[in-house]
Design a protein around this motif. Structure first.
Motif, PDB file in Angstrom:
ATOM      1  N   SER A  15      -2.074 -38.082 -13.469  1.00 52.73           N
ATOM      2  CA  SER A  15      -3.321 -37.287 -13.447  1.00 52.73           C
ATOM      3  C   SER A  15      -3.305 -36.237 -12.351  1.00 52.73           C
ATOM      4  CB  SER A  15      -4.538 -38.172 -13.152  1.00 52.73           C
ATOM      5  OG  SER A  15      -4.595 -39.213 -14.022  1.00 52.73           O
ATOM      6  N   GLN A  31       3.365 -49.994 -23.541  1.00 54.30           N
ATOM      7  CA  GLN A  31       2.055 -49.507 -23.096  1.00 54.30           C
ATOM      8  C   GLN A  31       2.189 -48.379 -22.070  1.00 54.30           C
ATOM      9  OE1 GLN A  31      -0.645 -52.542 -21.834  1.00 54.30           O
ATOM     10  NE2 GLN A  31      -2.347 -51.097 -21.704  1.00 54.30           N
ATOM     11  N   LEU A  32       3.109 -48.562 -21.123  1.00 57.53           N
ATOM     12  CA  LEU A  32       3.290 -47.532 -20.094  1.00 57.53           C
ATOM     13  C   LEU A  32       3.785 -46.222 -20.706  1.00 57.53           C
ATOM     14  CD1 LEU A  32       4.914 -49.722 -17.298  1.00 57.53           C
ATOM     15  CD2 LEU A  32       2.851 -48.344 -17.013  1.00 57.53           C
ATOM     16  N   SER A  33       4.724 -46.332 -21.654  1.00 57.56           N
ATOM     17  CA  SER A  33       5.237 -45.077 -22.207  1.00 57.56           C
ATOM     18  C   SER A  33       4.197 -44.424 -23.107  1.00 57.56           C
ATOM     19  CB  SER A  33       6.590 -45.255 -22.897  1.00 57.56           C
ATOM     20  OG  SER A  33       6.503 -46.271 -23.838  1.00 57.56           O
ATOM     21  N   GLU A  34       3.411 -45.235 -23.854  1.00 53.45           N
ATOM     22  CA  GLU A  34       2.382 -44.626 -24.719  1.00 53.45           C
ATOM     23  C   GLU A  34       1.239 -44.029 -23.896  1.00 53.45           C
ATOM     24  OE1 GLU A  34       3.173 -47.427 -28.600  1.00 53.45           O
ATOM     25  OE2 GLU A  34       1.194 -47.521 -27.642  1.00 53.45           O
ATOM     26  N   THR A  35       0.815 -44.744 -22.845  1.00 55.45           N
ATOM     27  CA  THR A  35      -0.340 -44.272 -22.072  1.00 55.45           C
ATOM     28  C   THR A  35       0.004 -43.073 -21.196  1.00 55.45           C
ATOM     29  OG1 THR A  35      -0.992 -46.582 -21.939  1.00 55.45           O
ATOM     30  CG2 THR A  35      -2.231 -45.069 -20.550  1.00 55.45           C
ATOM     31  N   PHE A  36       1.153 -43.140 -20.545  1.00 61.20           N
ATOM     32  CA  PHE A  36       1.436 -42.107 -19.530  1.00 61.20           C
ATOM     33  C   PHE A  36       2.594 -41.178 -19.890  1.00 61.20           C
ATOM     34  CE2 PHE A  36      -0.167 -45.858 -17.009  1.00 61.20           C
ATOM     35  CZ  PHE A  36      -1.432 -45.330 -16.785  1.00 61.20           C
ATOM     36  N   SER A  46       1.109 -49.544 -12.641  1.00 57.95           N
ATOM     37  CA  SER A  46       0.303 -48.763 -13.608  1.00 57.95           C
ATOM     38  C   SER A  46      -0.726 -47.907 -12.882  1.00 57.95           C
ATOM     39  CB  SER A  46      -0.450 -49.670 -14.579  1.00 57.95           C
ATOM     40  OG  SER A  46       0.439 -50.530 -15.191  1.00 57.95           O
ATOM     41  N   GLY A  87      -0.580 -43.968 -13.129  1.00 56.57           N
ATOM     42  CA  GLY A  87      -1.758 -43.308 -13.710  1.00 56.57           C
ATOM     43  C   GLY A  87      -2.260 -42.197 -12.799  1.00 56.57           C
TER      44      GLY A  87
END
Ligand SMILES: NC(=O)c1ccc[n+]([C@@H]2O[C@H](COP(=O)([O-])OP(=O)(O)OC[C@H]3O[C@@H](n4cnc5c(N)ncnc54)[C@H](OP(=O)(O)O)[C@@H]3O)[C@@H](O)[C@H]2O)c1
Length: 271
Positions: free
Chosen positions: A22, A42-47, A14, A18
């Motif tokens: 960025s 979580q990974l697909s929603e966040t990044f 992660s 991340g």
């Protein structure tokens, strides 16, 4: 467009993902194979990266495969992955203590292998990563590996695998040394009468300031220390006390212990 695949979607993956997102990597270029459904979501929603439970699919079009699972399951994960790696991507392992010889023997076929040792401040893109390879990477391949780890902070190459153990002793375990120093400074600052928050914030900002000053000025730590130590002043009194208590030997002993432990851990995986 070839992709960059992560096997294992936990803390370290992660952090790296991340930083990559960025710093200009396209999320659509990043695939993650990891078993837990909530981690995938979580990974697909966040990044915005693509996640899947099937590791083989994750690596099928990858130019680089980052192995980010715990060392104890690395062998099983790598051996299972081999049939999906016929296109010979660059394999980067971030696992502590697993030597290139073990990775090569589990992979079976000749493919470029890189060991990377990032640290936890990668989480705030202020990491420090040591890299090692004994494969001959093309200039663009090496640049792509650099770009991945520079997305989470500073990175550099070492030219012998044994030096990865030194990297572990310096930057891998290093954040904890500074946390220990901060803990001690905060405790003593409170004993000297400062309120807890003041003690904490003054110590933290002093650490940040000293580090930024050293990085941004390019002046050596010894010279900077000299510049702020006036003869007969308060800093000199404190430094003298540190030296009388053998600060350098304390670090020598601690960091040598970290190297010895890293060597022992590598032996468990040596083939
Ligand atoms: N954290 C650090 O500061 C740090 C620093 C340097 C190096 N490293 C190295 O980074 C690696 C990962 O550490 P971490 O802290 O990120 O651990 P972690 O948070 O536990 O992540 C490991 C991930 O691997 C997944 N996984 C388990 N079985 C798998 C399989 N068969 N296929 C694909 N993925 C699988 C886990 O999923 P489940 O949770 O669903 O099982 C988890 O998401 C370790 O080898 C460690 O030595 C970590």
């Amino acid at each position: 467009m070839s992709s960059i695949a992560f096997i294992g979607g936990g803390n370290m993956a992660s952090c790296i993902i991340g930083g990559m997102v960025s710093n200009g990597f396209v999320p659509e270029q990043i695939m993650v194979g990891t078993p837990g459904e909530s981690a995938r979501q979580q990974l697909s929603e966040t990044f915005g990266v693509t996640t899947m439970a099937d590791n083989h699919t994750a690596v099928s079009n990858a130019a680089i495969v980052v192995l980010a699972v715990k060392p104890k399951i690395m062998r099983e994960v790598v051996e299972d992955l081999v049939p999906a790696l016929a296109h010979k991507p660059i394999i980067i392992s971030v696992a502590a203590g697993i030597p290139v010889s073990a990775l090569n023997s589990w992979l079976g076929a000749q493919m470029p292998v890189v060991r990377a040792m990032p640290n936890t401040p990668s989480m705030v893109q202020s990491g420090a990563t040591g890299l090692f390879t004994q494969s001959s990477l093309a200039t663009e391949q090496r640049a792509l590996v650099d770009k991945i780890f520079q997305a989470i902070g500073y990175s550099c190459w070492v030219d012998q695998e044994a030096l990865i153990d030194a990297v572990i002793a310096v930057s891998g375990s290093g954040p904890a040394y500074f946390f220990l120093v901060l803990e001690a400074m905060q405790k003593v600052a409170q004993e000297l009468g400062l309120p807890q928050t003041t003690a904490q914030q003054l110590s933290l900002h002093t650490a940040l300031g000293a580090s930024r000053m050293a990085i941004e000025s390019g002046i050596s730590a010894a010279e900077l220390r000299d510049q702020v130590t006036s003869p007969g002043g308060t800093t000199q009194a404190a430094i003298k006390s540190f030296q009388q208590h053998g600060l350098e030997d304390i670090f020598r002993s601690a960091m040598t212990s970290a190297v010895e432990r890293a060597e022992e851990m590598s032996k468990d995986f040596s083939s």
